[in-house]
Design an enzyme around this catalytic site. Sequence first.
Site, PDB file in Angstrom:
ATOM      1  N   ASP A   8       0.936  -1.190  -0.030  1.00  0.00           N
ATOM      2  CA  ASP A   8      -0.058  -0.082  -0.248  1.00  0.00           C
ATOM      3  C   ASP A   8       0.867   1.064  -0.075  1.00  0.00           C
ATOM      4  O   ASP A   8       1.680   1.376   0.650  1.00  0.00           O
ATOM      5  CB  ASP A   8      -0.967   0.055   1.208  1.00  0.00           C
ATOM      6  CG  ASP A   8      -2.050  -0.989   1.108  1.00  0.00           C
ATOM      7  OD1 ASP A   8      -2.185  -1.621   0.129  1.00  0.00           O
ATOM      8  OD2 ASP A   8      -2.790  -1.112   2.248  1.00  0.00           O
ATOM      9  N   ASP A 129     -15.060  -3.273  -1.236  1.00  0.00           N
ATOM     10  CA  ASP A 129     -14.688  -2.745  -0.159  1.00  0.00           C
ATOM     11  C   ASP A 129     -15.886  -2.740   0.660  1.00  0.00           C
ATOM     12  O   ASP A 129     -16.894  -1.900   0.575  1.00  0.00           O
ATOM     13  CB  ASP A 129     -13.894  -1.413  -0.058  1.00  0.00           C
ATOM     14  CG  ASP A 129     -12.763  -1.645  -0.979  1.00  0.00           C
ATOM     15  OD1 ASP A 129     -12.145  -2.872  -1.098  1.00  0.00           O
ATOM     16  OD2 ASP A 129     -12.297  -0.620  -1.706  1.00  0.00           O
TER      17      ASP A 129
END
Length: 239
Positions: A8, A129
């Site tokens: 990330d 998500d």
Amino acid sequence: MTVYPAIDLKDGNCVRLFKGDMDAVTVFSDNPAAQAKEFEDAGCTWLHLVDLNGAFAGAPVNAAAVEAILKTVKIPVQLGGGIRDIATMERWLEAGISRLILGTLAVKNPDLVKEACRLFPGKIAVGIDAKGGMVAVEGWAEASELEVGELARKFEDAGVAAIIHTDIDRDGTLTGVNAEASSALANLVSIPVIASGGVKDIDDIKRVKAAANLEGVVTGRAIYDGRLDLKAALELAKC
């Protein structure tokens, strides 16, 4: 089953967030390309990248870090975060990205996602998500009124290569992957589903493997913290 180590990216660094909170960040490396090479050398067959700044900005922000990774490794890379139009998709695919993850776009412009699937066959994944079973967008900062399964079914015949299903409430928490929710989603569609969020140790890899209908699992913090032996996870995934 595939184990996808996560990188990330925030401000050019390799980080992990806690439940997607950009202010609750831990920096694990200031050299994402070197981290990517470590994963490749360990035997990983894919990398999972997220441009966190890009997810909030709605456009690529950590392009330099992503490009450095692409120049450093030979294994395929999937990328999400800030990919909102065809031109951006084309640029990333030309740069060497193997699969693009479209999340916010899947909610706000599903027809464009379907068009991308037609233009770039096998190259488009949908990122779903979830927070409390509902889909979140814009870097998880905004809740939608869409239920996870409802969104997934929109793309059933679109040619989506995979769905990355992330449980936001578990992401970065080391509280265990929600294999049950990901497996339930996989039962609703024929699209391969990848579980993500909360992986804490090898037992979570076993749980995803036992689900049988999951294509893979994304893991980040557990590897960086040393709670998950990556090589052991890769060996288990091959069985």
